[in-house]
Motif scaffolding. Structure first.
Motif, PDB file in Angstrom:
ATOM      1  N   THR A 151       0.839  -1.195   0.000  1.00 50.36           N
ATOM      2  CA  THR A 151       0.000   0.000   0.000  1.00 50.36           C
ATOM      3  C   THR A 151       0.875   1.247   0.000  1.00 50.36           C
ATOM      4  OG1 THR A 151      -0.118   0.002   2.426  1.00 50.36           O
ATOM      5  CG2 THR A 151      -1.886  -1.129   1.225  1.00 50.36           C
ATOM      6  N   LEU A 152       0.327   2.323  -0.530  1.00 47.63           N
ATOM      7  CA  LEU A 152       1.019   3.609  -0.561  1.00 47.63           C
ATOM      8  C   LEU A 152       0.079   4.694  -0.048  1.00 47.63           C
ATOM      9  CD1 LEU A 152       3.347   5.545  -1.525  1.00 47.63           C
ATOM     10  CD2 LEU A 152       2.111   5.682  -3.701  1.00 47.63           C
ATOM     11  N   HIS A 153       0.575   5.516   0.876  1.00 47.46           N
ATOM     12  CA  HIS A 153      -0.164   6.677   1.360  1.00 47.46           C
ATOM     13  C   HIS A 153       0.672   7.927   1.093  1.00 47.46           C
ATOM     14  CE1 HIS A 153      -2.450   3.595   3.493  1.00 47.46           C
ATOM     15  NE2 HIS A 153      -3.395   4.506   3.658  1.00 47.46           N
ATOM     16  N   VAL A 154       0.060   8.908   0.503  1.00 52.03           N
ATOM     17  CA  VAL A 154       0.713  10.183   0.211  1.00 52.03           C
ATOM     18  C   VAL A 154      -0.042  11.289   0.917  1.00 52.03           C
ATOM     19  CG1 VAL A 154       1.395  11.828  -1.578  1.00 52.03           C
ATOM     20  CG2 VAL A 154       1.555   9.367  -2.016  1.00 52.03           C
ATOM     21  N   ARG A 155       0.662  11.952   1.827  1.00 52.36           N
ATOM     22  CA  ARG A 155       0.064  13.009   2.643  1.00 52.36           C
ATOM     23  C   ARG A 155      -1.240  12.526   3.291  1.00 52.36           C
ATOM     24  NH1 ARG A 155       2.705  15.295  -1.570  1.00 52.36           N
ATOM     25  NH2 ARG A 155       0.994  14.935  -3.017  1.00 52.36           N
ATOM     26  N   GLY A 156      -1.184  11.289   3.797  1.00 52.72           N
ATOM     27  CA  GLY A 156      -2.310  10.717   4.523  1.00 52.72           C
ATOM     28  C   GLY A 156      -3.382  10.103   3.665  1.00 52.72           C
ATOM     29  N   GLU A 157      -3.270  10.217   2.354  1.00 54.65           N
ATOM     30  CA  GLU A 157      -4.301   9.697   1.455  1.00 54.65           C
ATOM     31  C   GLU A 157      -3.843   8.397   0.813  1.00 54.65           C
ATOM     32  OE1 GLU A 157      -6.710  10.960  -2.650  1.00 54.65           O
ATOM     33  OE2 GLU A 157      -5.384  12.396  -1.630  1.00 54.65           O
ATOM     34  N   SER A 158      -4.734   7.384   0.822  1.00 56.91           N
ATOM     35  CA  SER A 158      -4.428   6.112   0.191  1.00 56.91           C
ATOM     36  C   SER A 158      -4.425   6.270  -1.326  1.00 56.91           C
ATOM     37  CB  SER A 158      -5.460   5.055   0.607  1.00 56.91           C
ATOM     38  OG  SER A 158      -5.204   3.824  -0.044  1.00 56.91           O
ATOM     39  N   ILE A 159      -3.385   5.744  -1.979  1.00 54.49           N
ATOM     40  CA  ILE A 159      -3.217   5.895  -3.419  1.00 54.49           C
ATOM     41  C   ILE A 159      -3.353   4.534  -4.102  1.00 54.49           C
ATOM     42  CG2 ILE A 159      -1.681   6.660  -5.262  1.00 54.49           C
ATOM     43  CD1 ILE A 159      -2.644   8.903  -3.427  1.00 54.49           C
ATOM     44  N   GLU A 160      -4.211   4.470  -5.129  1.00 49.50           N
ATOM     45  CA  GLU A 160      -4.355   3.252  -5.916  1.00 49.50           C
ATOM     46  C   GLU A 160      -3.220   3.174  -6.930  1.00 49.50           C
ATOM     47  OE1 GLU A 160      -6.505   0.790  -5.630  1.00 49.50           O
ATOM     48  OE2 GLU A 160      -7.516   1.722  -3.918  1.00 49.50           O
ATOM     49  N   VAL A 203       5.546   6.234 -19.325  1.00 51.09           N
ATOM     50  CA  VAL A 203       4.123   6.344 -18.978  1.00 51.09           C
ATOM     51  C   VAL A 203       3.906   6.051 -17.495  1.00 51.09           C
ATOM     52  CG1 VAL A 203       1.830   5.315 -19.315  1.00 51.09           C
ATOM     53  CG2 VAL A 203       3.272   5.838 -21.288  1.00 51.09           C
ATOM     54  N   HIS A 204       4.560   5.003 -16.983  1.00 49.38           N
ATOM     55  CA  HIS A 204       4.423   4.673 -15.559  1.00 49.38           C
ATOM     56  C   HIS A 204       4.949   5.813 -14.685  1.00 49.38           C
ATOM     57  CE1 HIS A 204       2.940   0.727 -16.265  1.00 49.38           C
ATOM     58  NE2 HIS A 204       4.078   0.200 -16.677  1.00 49.38           N
ATOM     59  N   ILE A 205       6.074   6.405 -15.076  1.00 44.46           N
ATOM     60  CA  ILE A 205       6.634   7.520 -14.310  1.00 44.46           C
ATOM     61  C   ILE A 205       5.676   8.704 -14.325  1.00 44.46           C
ATOM     62  CG2 ILE A 205       8.471   9.255 -14.262  1.00 44.46           C
ATOM     63  CD1 ILE A 205       9.414   6.593 -13.193  1.00 44.46           C
ATOM     64  N   THR A 206       5.090   8.986 -15.476  1.00 46.47           N
ATOM     65  CA  THR A 206       4.112  10.077 -15.577  1.00 46.47           C
ATOM     66  C   THR A 206       2.929   9.833 -14.653  1.00 46.47           C
ATOM     67  OG1 THR A 206       4.725  10.564 -17.867  1.00 46.47           O
ATOM     68  CG2 THR A 206       2.555  11.308 -17.137  1.00 46.47           C
ATOM     69  N   ASN A 207       2.440   8.593 -14.628  1.00 45.04           N
ATOM     70  CA  ASN A 207       1.315   8.255 -13.756  1.00 45.04           C
ATOM     71  C   ASN A 207       1.678   8.404 -12.286  1.00 45.04           C
ATOM     72  OD1 ASN A 207      -0.350   7.697 -15.922  1.00 45.04           O
ATOM     73  ND2 ASN A 207       0.078   5.508 -15.916  1.00 45.04           N
ATOM     74  N   LYS A 211       0.263  11.001  -9.158  1.00 44.19           N
ATOM     75  CA  LYS A 211      -0.281  10.482  -7.909  1.00 44.19           C
ATOM     76  C   LYS A 211       0.459  10.977  -6.663  1.00 44.19           C
ATOM     77  CE  LYS A 211      -2.093   6.334 -10.128  1.00 44.19           C
ATOM     78  NZ  LYS A 211      -2.098   4.856 -10.227  1.00 44.19           N
ATOM     79  N   ILE A 212       1.746  11.324  -6.792  1.00 46.74           N
ATOM     80  CA  ILE A 212       2.491  11.689  -5.581  1.00 46.74           C
ATOM     81  C   ILE A 212       2.999  13.119  -5.572  1.00 46.74           C
ATOM     82  CG2 ILE A 212       3.243   9.278  -5.368  1.00 46.74           C
ATOM     83  CD1 ILE A 212       6.086  10.231  -6.018  1.00 46.74           C
ATOM     84  N   GLU A 213       3.085  13.749  -6.735  1.00 49.70           N
ATOM     85  CA  GLU A 213       3.633  15.097  -6.789  1.00 49.70           C
ATOM     86  C   GLU A 213       2.540  16.144  -6.582  1.00 49.70           C
ATOM     87  OE1 GLU A 213       6.749  15.833  -7.036  1.00 49.70           O
ATOM     88  OE2 GLU A 213       7.780  14.156  -8.006  1.00 49.70           O
ATOM     89  N   VAL A 214       2.868  17.230  -5.910  1.00 53.36           N
ATOM     90  CA  VAL A 214       1.939  18.348  -5.781  1.00 53.36           C
ATOM     91  C   VAL A 214       1.721  18.981  -7.153  1.00 53.36           C
ATOM     92  CG1 VAL A 214       1.564  20.623  -4.760  1.00 53.36           C
ATOM     93  CG2 VAL A 214       2.581  18.785  -3.388  1.00 53.36           C
ATOM     94  N   ASN A 215       2.797  19.146  -7.899  1.00 52.19           N
ATOM     95  CA  ASN A 215       2.725  19.673  -9.263  1.00 52.19           C
ATOM     96  C   ASN A 215       3.472  18.711 -10.183  1.00 52.19           C
ATOM     97  OD1 ASN A 215       2.709  21.034 -11.674  1.00 52.19           O
ATOM     98  ND2 ASN A 215       3.665  22.907 -10.905  1.00 52.19           N
ATOM     99  N   PRO A 216       2.750  17.804 -10.855  1.00 49.68           N
ATOM    100  CA  PRO A 216       3.412  16.795 -11.689  1.00 49.68           C
ATOM    101  C   PRO A 216       4.268  17.385 -12.802  1.00 49.68           C
ATOM    102  CG  PRO A 216       1.102  16.241 -11.324  1.00 49.68           C
ATOM    103  CD  PRO A 216       1.282  17.642 -10.821  1.00 49.68           C
TER     104      PRO A 216
END
Length: 234
Positions: A151-160, A203-207, A211-216
């Motif tokens: 599992t991954l959580h970013v800033r407290g939010e669960s990320i799919e 593509v995976h890096i972009t995705n 999901k984790i960057e404030v400003n992708p």
């Protein structure tokens, strides 16, 4: 025995795959359309999904996206469409691999085994995992990865995430500042017996950035090292 869910409406191809995988020791369940496939996620509980892109009731990429939202098991697309754009779209909506028809049954089995090995990595039996390995935390961005629960959580939010996305972010976070070539990332995801191209890595890096960057568009954590590859910066 590993359980494979096949969603394929073509009788000839479907029967060939079923016969071959059964002979190779897999438990296989075939569905003829997307509705049956979605229902079988709960009833059959597959370890891996083989998904045809052309189905009578679903657009293949739409179904892949729906499946990914309900399960994190590996998904292999099987399709007669060999266009790069089609492959990229499939990876974008959650596919882990892409097989173009016609394909070798031996190659299909090899790709299935590679994904299953990486998805079902066994934890040491003699002792529980070391606490430092169970969870990786990056305080600067409040990112937490639970390696055991995947599992991954970013800033407290669960990320799919897809299987491939999780493997990538785990590799990058566990080795901050190390520059990975695209070839290194391809080998880490697929091994030497399965195929994924450099464009799919991008593509995976972009995705992941979405999901984790404030400003992708201006990433602070997953940095591009031009002409080489990527690195994770704390």
């Amino acid at each position: 025995m590993d359980r494979v869910l096949l969603i394929e409406d073509d009788d000839i191809i479907g029967e060939m795959i079923c016969m071959y995988l059964k002979e190779e020791g897999f438990i296989i369940h075939r569905c003829l359309n997307g509705k049956e496939g979605l229902a079988s996620l709960h009833d059959f509980q597959p370890d891996l999904i083989l998904l045809d892109l052309i189905l009578p009731d679903f657009e293949g990429t739409e179904l892949c996206n729906s499946l990914r939202s309900k399960t994190n098991v590996p998904i292999i697309i099987i399709s007669s469409n060999s266009k790069v754009s089609e492959k990229i779209e499939a990876f974008t909506v959650g596919a882990d691999d892409y097989l173009c028809k016609p394909f070798s049954m031996h190659e299909m089995k090899a790709r299935i085994q590679v994904l299953l090995r990486r998805f079902k990595r066994e934890q040491p039996i003699a002792a529980p995992p070391a606490p430092a390995r169970e969870k990786v935390t990056v305080p600067a961005m409040e990112l937490q990865i639970n390696l055991e629960k995947r599992t991954l959580h970013v800033r407290g939010e669960s990320i799919e995430m897809t299987f491939s996305e999780f493997e990538l972010i785990r590799l990058l976070v566990e080795h901050p500042e190390r520059v990975y070539r695209r070839e290194d990332l391809i080998n880490a995801l697929r091994g030497f017996d399965s195929y994924i191209n450099e464009r799919a890595i991008d593509v995976h890096i972009t995705n992941l950035r979405r999901k984790i960057e404030v400003n992708p568009k201006e990433p602070k954590f997953i940095k591009t090292v031009w002409g080489v590859g990527y690195k994770f910066v704390i």
